[in-house]
Scaffold this active site. Structure first.
Site, PDB file in Angstrom:
ATOM      1  N   GLY A  18       0.813  -1.216   0.000  1.00 53.63           N
ATOM      2  CA  GLY A  18       0.000   0.000   0.000  1.00 53.63           C
ATOM      3  C   GLY A  18       0.844   1.261   0.000  1.00 53.63           C
ATOM      4  CB  CYS A  45       3.288  -8.486  -0.832  1.00 53.75           C
ATOM      5  SG  CYS A  45       3.074  -9.205  -2.455  1.00 53.75           S
ATOM      6  CB  CYS A  50       2.104 -12.627  -2.160  1.00 58.29           C
ATOM      7  SG  CYS A  50       1.353 -11.340  -1.185  1.00 58.29           S
ATOM      8  CE  LYS A  53       1.410 -17.724  -1.340  1.00 53.42           C
ATOM      9  NZ  LYS A  53       0.394 -17.072  -0.562  1.00 53.42           N
ATOM     10  CB  ALA A 117       8.746   6.818  10.698  1.00 55.53           C
ATOM     11  N   GLY A 178      -5.928 -22.564  11.083  1.00 58.43           N
ATOM     12  CA  GLY A 178      -6.577 -23.293   9.988  1.00 58.43           C
ATOM     13  C   GLY A 178      -6.895 -22.373   8.831  1.00 58.43           C
ATOM     14  CE1 TYR A 180      -6.604 -16.379   1.458  1.00 55.38           C
ATOM     15  CE2 TYR A 180      -7.596 -15.901   3.581  1.00 55.38           C
ATOM     16  CZ  TYR A 180      -7.622 -15.817   2.201  1.00 55.38           C
ATOM     17  OH  TYR A 180      -8.645 -15.178   1.581  1.00 55.38           O
ATOM     18  CD  GLU A 184      -1.379 -19.550   0.799  1.00 53.21           C
ATOM     19  OE1 GLU A 184      -2.147 -19.103  -0.073  1.00 53.21           O
ATOM     20  OE2 GLU A 184      -0.521 -18.830   1.351  1.00 53.21           O
ATOM     21  NE  ARG A 201      -9.645 -19.474  17.270  1.00 52.41           N
ATOM     22  CZ  ARG A 201      -9.631 -18.195  17.495  1.00 52.41           C
ATOM     23  NH1 ARG A 201      -9.256 -17.742  18.661  1.00 52.41           N
ATOM     24  NH2 ARG A 201      -9.989 -17.342  16.560  1.00 52.41           N
ATOM     25  NE  ARG A 207     -14.456 -19.399  11.809  1.00 52.55           N
ATOM     26  CZ  ARG A 207     -15.187 -20.280  12.491  1.00 52.55           C
ATOM     27  NH1 ARG A 207     -16.472 -20.351  12.291  1.00 52.55           N
ATOM     28  NH2 ARG A 207     -14.632 -21.078  13.374  1.00 52.55           N
ATOM     29  N   GLY A 265      -3.379 -15.928  12.510  1.00 60.20           N
ATOM     30  CA  GLY A 265      -3.856 -14.593  12.151  1.00 60.20           C
ATOM     31  C   GLY A 265      -2.765 -13.544  12.297  1.00 60.20           C
ATOM     32  CB  THR A 314      -0.817  -7.983  -2.125  1.00 64.80           C
ATOM     33  OG1 THR A 314       0.081  -8.377  -1.089  1.00 64.80           O
ATOM     34  CG2 THR A 314      -0.097  -7.131  -3.137  1.00 64.80           C
ATOM     35  CG  HIS A 440     -13.035 -30.023 -25.627  1.00 63.39           C
ATOM     36  ND1 HIS A 440     -13.405 -30.544 -24.404  1.00 63.39           N
ATOM     37  CD2 HIS A 440     -12.699 -31.084 -26.412  1.00 63.39           C
ATOM     38  CE1 HIS A 440     -13.310 -31.854 -24.447  1.00 63.39           C
ATOM     39  NE2 HIS A 440     -12.883 -32.216 -25.643  1.00 63.39           N
ATOM     40  CD  GLU A 445     -14.088 -28.464 -21.902  1.00 58.43           C
ATOM     41  OE1 GLU A 445     -14.888 -28.364 -22.849  1.00 58.43           O
ATOM     42  OE2 GLU A 445     -13.130 -29.275 -21.917  1.00 58.43           O
TER      43      GLU A 445
HETATM   44  C1  LIG Z   1       3.003 -15.691   4.369  1.00 61.46           C
HETATM   45  C2  LIG Z   1       2.053 -14.720   3.723  1.00 61.46           C
HETATM   46  C3  LIG Z   1       1.564 -14.990   2.472  1.00 61.46           C
HETATM   47  C4  LIG Z   1       0.682 -14.098   1.867  1.00 61.46           C
HETATM   48  N1  LIG Z   1       0.205 -14.421   0.627  1.00 61.46           N
HETATM   49  C5  LIG Z   1      -0.640 -13.571   0.013  1.00 61.46           C
HETATM   50  C6  LIG Z   1      -1.104 -13.873  -1.301  1.00 61.46           C
HETATM   51  O1  LIG Z   1      -0.779 -14.904  -1.890  1.00 61.46           O
HETATM   52  N2  LIG Z   1      -1.921 -12.969  -1.903  1.00 61.46           N
HETATM   53  C7  LIG Z   1      -2.310 -11.807  -1.279  1.00 61.46           C
HETATM   54  O2  LIG Z   1      -3.042 -11.011  -1.883  1.00 61.46           O
HETATM   55  N3  LIG Z   1      -1.892 -11.515  -0.030  1.00 61.46           N
HETATM   56  C8  LIG Z   1      -1.062 -12.363   0.634  1.00 61.46           C
HETATM   57  N4  LIG Z   1      -0.608 -12.059   1.886  1.00 61.46           N
HETATM   58  C9  LIG Z   1      -1.064 -10.803   2.519  1.00 61.46           C
HETATM   59  C10 LIG Z   1      -0.281  -9.596   1.979  1.00 61.46           C
HETATM   60  O3  LIG Z   1       1.095  -9.852   2.077  1.00 61.46           O
HETATM   61  C11 LIG Z   1      -0.653  -8.334   2.758  1.00 61.46           C
HETATM   62  O4  LIG Z   1      -2.048  -8.159   2.721  1.00 61.46           O
HETATM   63  C12 LIG Z   1       0.013  -7.094   2.170  1.00 61.46           C
HETATM   64  O5  LIG Z   1       1.409  -7.229   2.106  1.00 61.46           O
HETATM   65  C13 LIG Z   1      -0.349  -5.864   3.004  1.00 61.46           C
HETATM   66  O6  LIG Z   1       0.325  -4.737   2.519  1.00 61.46           O
HETATM   67  P1  LIG Z   1       0.511  -3.450   3.434  1.00 61.46           P
HETATM   68  O7  LIG Z   1       1.030  -2.372   2.554  1.00 61.46           O
HETATM   69  O8  LIG Z   1      -0.718  -3.184   4.209  1.00 61.46           O
HETATM   70  O9  LIG Z   1       1.599  -3.846   4.519  1.00 61.46           O
HETATM   71  P2  LIG Z   1       3.025  -4.537   4.408  1.00 61.46           P
HETATM   72  O10 LIG Z   1       3.310  -5.057   3.064  1.00 61.46           O
HETATM   73  O11 LIG Z   1       3.108  -5.472   5.556  1.00 61.46           O
HETATM   74  O12 LIG Z   1       4.037  -3.306   4.635  1.00 61.46           O
HETATM   75  C14 LIG Z   1       4.167  -2.660   5.856  1.00 61.46           C
HETATM   76  C15 LIG Z   1       5.597  -2.153   5.987  1.00 61.46           C
HETATM   77  O13 LIG Z   1       5.666  -1.214   7.051  1.00 61.46           O
HETATM   78  C16 LIG Z   1       6.918  -1.335   7.698  1.00 61.46           C
HETATM   79  N5  LIG Z   1       6.786  -0.682   8.996  1.00 61.46           N
HETATM   80  C17 LIG Z   1       5.972  -1.046  10.026  1.00 61.46           C
HETATM   81  N6  LIG Z   1       6.073  -0.153  11.046  1.00 61.46           N
HETATM   82  C18 LIG Z   1       6.968   0.810  10.647  1.00 61.46           C
HETATM   83  C19 LIG Z   1       7.469   2.000  11.238  1.00 61.46           C
HETATM   84  N7  LIG Z   1       7.070   2.421  12.441  1.00 61.46           N
HETATM   85  N8  LIG Z   1       8.382   2.724  10.553  1.00 61.46           N
HETATM   86  C20 LIG Z   1       8.798   2.334   9.316  1.00 61.46           C
HETATM   87  N9  LIG Z   1       8.341   1.228   8.715  1.00 61.46           N
HETATM   88  C21 LIG Z   1       7.429   0.472   9.352  1.00 61.46           C
HETATM   89  C22 LIG Z   1       7.138  -2.839   7.725  1.00 61.46           C
HETATM   90  O14 LIG Z   1       8.499  -3.155   7.882  1.00 61.46           O
HETATM   91  C23 LIG Z   1       6.596  -3.253   6.352  1.00 61.46           C
HETATM   92  O15 LIG Z   1       7.616  -3.281   5.386  1.00 61.46           O
HETATM   93  C24 LIG Z   1       0.292 -12.916   2.527  1.00 61.46           C
HETATM   94  C25 LIG Z   1       0.795 -12.619   3.795  1.00 61.46           C
HETATM   95  C26 LIG Z   1       1.663 -13.515   4.388  1.00 61.46           C
HETATM   96  C27 LIG Z   1       2.202 -13.205   5.753  1.00 61.46           C
HETATM   97  N1  LIG Z   2      -3.338 -16.565  -0.518  1.00 62.17           N
HETATM   98  C1  LIG Z   2      -3.532 -15.437   0.128  1.00 62.17           C
HETATM   99  O1  LIG Z   2      -4.145 -14.505  -0.376  1.00 62.17           O
HETATM  100  C2  LIG Z   2      -2.999 -15.267   1.527  1.00 62.17           C
HETATM  101  C3  LIG Z   2      -2.012 -16.119   2.000  1.00 62.17           C
HETATM  102  C4  LIG Z   2      -1.544 -15.941   3.302  1.00 62.17           C
HETATM  103  C5  LIG Z   2      -2.048 -14.914   4.086  1.00 62.17           C
HETATM  104  N2  LIG Z   2      -3.008 -14.092   3.578  1.00 62.17           N
HETATM  105  C6  LIG Z   2      -3.585 -13.006   4.399  1.00 62.17           C
HETATM  106  O2  LIG Z   2      -2.953 -12.969   5.657  1.00 62.17           O
HETATM  107  C7  LIG Z   2      -3.916 -13.109   6.688  1.00 62.17           C
HETATM  108  C8  LIG Z   2      -3.314 -13.870   7.839  1.00 62.17           C
HETATM  109  O3  LIG Z   2      -3.191 -15.262   7.520  1.00 62.17           O
HETATM  110  P1  LIG Z   2      -3.401 -16.362   8.639  1.00 62.17           P
HETATM  111  O4  LIG Z   2      -3.437 -17.691   7.983  1.00 62.17           O
HETATM  112  O5  LIG Z   2      -2.440 -16.118   9.738  1.00 62.17           O
HETATM  113  O6  LIG Z   2      -4.828 -15.979   9.261  1.00 62.17           O
HETATM  114  P2  LIG Z   2      -6.315 -16.476   8.965  1.00 62.17           P
HETATM  115  O7  LIG Z   2      -7.183 -15.444   9.537  1.00 62.17           O
HETATM  116  O8  LIG Z   2      -6.493 -16.904   7.565  1.00 62.17           O
HETATM  117  O9  LIG Z   2      -6.427 -17.801   9.854  1.00 62.17           O
HETATM  118  C9  LIG Z   2      -6.187 -17.797  11.226  1.00 62.17           C
HETATM  119  C10 LIG Z   2      -6.578 -19.162  11.776  1.00 62.17           C
HETATM  120  O10 LIG Z   2      -6.053 -19.298  13.085  1.00 62.17           O
HETATM  121  C11 LIG Z   2      -7.056 -19.800  13.936  1.00 62.17           C
HETATM  122  N3  LIG Z   2      -6.734 -19.297  15.277  1.00 62.17           N
HETATM  123  C12 LIG Z   2      -6.818 -18.016  15.692  1.00 62.17           C
HETATM  124  N4  LIG Z   2      -6.391 -17.906  16.974  1.00 62.17           N
HETATM  125  C13 LIG Z   2      -6.017 -19.155  17.361  1.00 62.17           C
HETATM  126  C14 LIG Z   2      -5.462 -19.694  18.553  1.00 62.17           C
HETATM  127  N5  LIG Z   2      -5.245 -18.931  19.622  1.00 62.17           N
HETATM  128  N6  LIG Z   2      -5.160 -21.023  18.577  1.00 62.17           N
HETATM  129  C15 LIG Z   2      -5.388 -21.812  17.485  1.00 62.17           C
HETATM  130  N7  LIG Z   2      -5.917 -21.349  16.325  1.00 62.17           N
HETATM  131  C16 LIG Z   2      -6.218 -20.050  16.271  1.00 62.17           C
HETATM  132  C17 LIG Z   2      -8.354 -19.298  13.360  1.00 62.17           C
HETATM  133  O11 LIG Z   2      -9.418 -20.123  13.761  1.00 62.17           O
HETATM  134  C18 LIG Z   2      -8.079 -19.379  11.867  1.00 62.17           C
HETATM  135  O12 LIG Z   2      -8.364 -20.662  11.384  1.00 62.17           O
HETATM  136  C19 LIG Z   2      -5.098 -13.815   6.032  1.00 62.17           C
HETATM  137  O13 LIG Z   2      -6.309 -13.485   6.682  1.00 62.17           O
HETATM  138  C20 LIG Z   2      -5.057 -13.318   4.625  1.00 62.17           C
HETATM  139  O14 LIG Z   2      -5.827 -12.148   4.503  1.00 62.17           O
HETATM  140  C21 LIG Z   2      -3.494 -14.253   2.316  1.00 62.17           C
END
Ligand SMILES: Cc1cc2nc3c(=O)[nH]c(=O)nc-3n(C[C@H](O)[C@H](O)[C@H](O)COP(=O)(O)OP(=O)(O)OC[C@H]3O[C@@H](n4cnc5c(N)ncnc54)[C@H](O)[C@@H]3O)c2cc1C
Ligand SMILES: NC(=O)c1ccc[n+]([C@@H]2O[C@H](COP(=O)([O-])OP(=O)(O)OC[C@H]3O[C@@H](n4cnc5c(N)ncnc54)[C@H](O)[C@@H]3O)[C@@H](O)[C@H]2O)c1
Length: 451
Positions: A18, A45, A50, A53, A117, A178, A180, A184, A201, A207, A265, A314, A440, A445
């Site tokens: 963002g 990301c 993303c 991953k 910052a 349970g 994303y 994954e 849990r 969900r 989460g 993202t 096809h 399809e």
């Molecule tokens: C393992 C994993 C896999 C994912 N896979 C997908 C996917 O396949 N598809 C998808 O759409 N989304 C995916 N996501 C979610 C996606 O990565 C996030 O939704 C997205 O990156 C959010 O962007 P953002 O700009 O809000 O924050 P971020 O990309 O998290 O950027 C925030 C930045 O702020 C910096 N920051 C924080 N505090 C400060 C501060 N005080 N001063 C200076 N810098 C600071 C951090 O270092 C970070 O670089 C995944 C997330 C994870 C964890």
């Molecule tokens: N393919 C993608 O687009 C992708 C991939 C990875 C992450 N993400 C983003 O990142 C976010 C975070 O991913 P995530 O997998 O950590 O969260 P999530 O919200 O997808 O899942 C969290 C899971 O943890 C469980 N949970 C929560 N508290 C718990 C506890 N105390 N003990 C046991 N289980 C507990 C919940 O029931 C839920 O099943 C996602 O919500 C998604 O938006 C997106």
């Protein structure tokens, strides 16, 4: 009264998905922009989400492809997998993408501070080095951070942040959660040969997804050897002398693992940002409360992306950043992001993809709905002797045939869903799909042949 002089028109805290988009676009519109990033340019990301991953998902898929290819006549002798080689290769590509992001900001004359910052006063930001700058507008784009529940030994656990940097693939992995990330990484570790247990849990995974897809993923995952433990919350994780961990979860016996990963989460990153210095209102999870234009409770402070806990994806963070920059600096009528009908995917093995309402939501909102389904074994799986079925489900408003949701599990479903999402977003009917000739033989399809 003359407007006060600020060092910058916009200061962005956090250069992830963002923050990067907002800063670049605002600068292109002529604003004087500065930004701070405390870790690495690109954020979650690019650096630990993303992108790396998906590269691991590709790497993991070869395990199945190398097995399946034998039924297509191929003999692969002496195949082996080198985790360190893949890990280092992925990280090299992450470096490459980070430098592209940095160059883009540079080219747009965004002043980048590679440090943390904090907001220390009205329109005032203090950097970790002690430097103080002022800005007319502040954009908070600090993302989210893994939530680790409190329990004995939680410090022995890793999160997705560390999963990309492991020295070796663990023999036995427990993944808590349970959602994303749990599903994954379960797929990734399982394909690389780990014994994987998912502990959640509740007894529901993913969900927000349609129940038919969730059931199918669980059934396929279990066939592949992934084990699910439900109603399981941590009691303790204790380190054994041999480096392994004894893990006790509620309702389950103590078991040993070589790695325990928490994926329960992600919480908005608002701690230590100085938001209370200026009175920015937070919600229950610590998220910045914003209006539809991403404005916080303070007039000159905006927030986009995961830190607002709207939709943690993202493309959503990017759209919010773009809308903010255009609206504030682009000389256009301010506009906001439409958060409805956002397509999404889970890059599990096989992947899931979805757009619109699931069957439960559609029934709750529309009462009577028509559900069309295709449950089939893709041709490639048939030839490979892989007993893995795909599922496509279309949910329509019974009154007029408008498509309310499409859900799919199977190879390439995220690729297929991106195109189908255009039709759903545009409010098309099943009849529009039926009027389209199939390509096809494809998996896609099935979408135009649903009965
Ligand atoms: C393992 C994993 C896999 C994912 N896979 C997908 C996917 O396949 N598809 C998808 O759409 N989304 C995916 N996501 C979610 C996606 O990565 C996030 O939704 C997205 O990156 C959010 O962007 P953002 O700009 O809000 O924050 P971020 O990309 O998290 O950027 C925030 C930045 O702020 C910096 N920051 C924080 N505090 C400060 C501060 N005080 N001063 C200076 N810098 C600071 C951090 O270092 C970070 O670089 C995944 C997330 C994870 C964890
Ligand atoms: N393919 C993608 O687009 C992708 C991939 C990875 C992450 N993400 C983003 O990142 C976010 C975070 O991913 P995530 O997998 O950590 O969260 P999530 O919200 O997808 O899942 C969290 C899971 O943890 C469980 N949970 C929560 N508290 C718990 C506890 N105390 N003990 C046991 N289980 C507990 C919940 O029931 C839920 O099943 C996602 O919500 C998604 O938006 C997106």
């Amino acid at each position: 009264m003359a407007e006060p002089e600020y060092d910058f028109d916009l200061f962005t805290i956090g250069i992830g998905s963002g923050g990067t988009r907002a800063s670049r676009v605002a600068a292109a519109h002529g604003a004087r922009v500065a930004a701070a990033e405390e870790h690495r340019v690109g954020g979650t990301c690019v650096i630990r989400g993303c992108v790396p991953k998906k590269m691991l998902v590709y790497g993991a898929q070869f395990a199945e492809d190398l097995e399946d290819c034998q039924e297509f006549g191929w003999t692969i002798e002496g195949k082996s997998f080198d985790w360190v080689k893949l890990r280092d290769h992925v990280m090299k590509d992450v470096d490459r993408i980070e430098s592209i992001y940095t160059d883009t900001l540079d080219k747009h004359d965004v002043t980048l501070f590679h440090e943390r910052a904090e907001i220390t006063g009205d329109h005032e930001i203090t950097l970790a080095s002690g430097k103080v700058v002022t800005a007319k507008y502040i954009l908070i784009a600090t993302g989210a951070w893994p939530h680790v529940p409190e329990f004995e030994g939680s410090d022995h656990c890793i999160t997705s942040n560390e999963a990309f940097h492991l020295d070796a693939i663990p023999r036995r992995v427990l993944i808590a959660g349970g959602g994303y990330i749990a599903n994954e990484f379960a797929g990734i570790f399982n394909e690389f040969g780990s014994k994987v247990v998912i502990a959640n849990r509740s007894d529901v995974i993913l969900r927000s997804y349609d129940f038919s897809l969730r059931d199918r993923l669980m059934q396929i995952s279990m066939t592949k050897g992934i084990e699910f433990c439900f109603h399981a919350e941590f009691e303790y994780v204790r380190k054994n002398d041999d480096g392994s961990f004894a893990v006790k979860m509620t309702n389950h016996d103590e078991r040993e693992f070589d790695c325990v990963m928490v994926a329960t989460g992600r919480v908005p990153n608002t701690k230590g940002l100085g938001l209370d210095n200026v009175g920015v209102e937070l919600g229950k999870k610590g998220e910045i409360k914003v209006d539809t234009f991403s404005k916080s409770s303070v007039d000159y402070i905006y927030a986009v992306g995961d830190v607002t806990d709207r939709v943690q994806l993202t493309p959503v963070a990017i759209r919010e950043g773009q809308a903010f920059a255009d609206s504030m600096f682009g000389g256009v009528e301010p506009y906001c992001v439409d958060h409805s009908c956002i397509p999404s995917a889970v890059f599990s093995h096989p992947p899931i993809a979805s757009v619109g309402l699931n069957e439960r939501e559609a029934k709750d909102q529309y009462g009577k709905v028509a559900v069309y389904q295709s449950d089939f074994r893709p041709m490639k799986n048939v030839v490979a002797g892989r007993n893995e079925r795909s599922l496509i489900k279309m949910i329509c408003d019974d009154a007029n045939g408008r498509i309310l949701g499409i859900h799919m599990i199977g190879p390439d479903s995220p690729e297929i869903m991106q195109a189908a999402a255009v039709a759903v977003k545009a409010g098309m009917n099943k009849a529009d799909f039926d009027a389209t000739t199939a390509i096809h033989p494809t998996v896609a399809e099935e979408l135009v042949l649903l009965r």
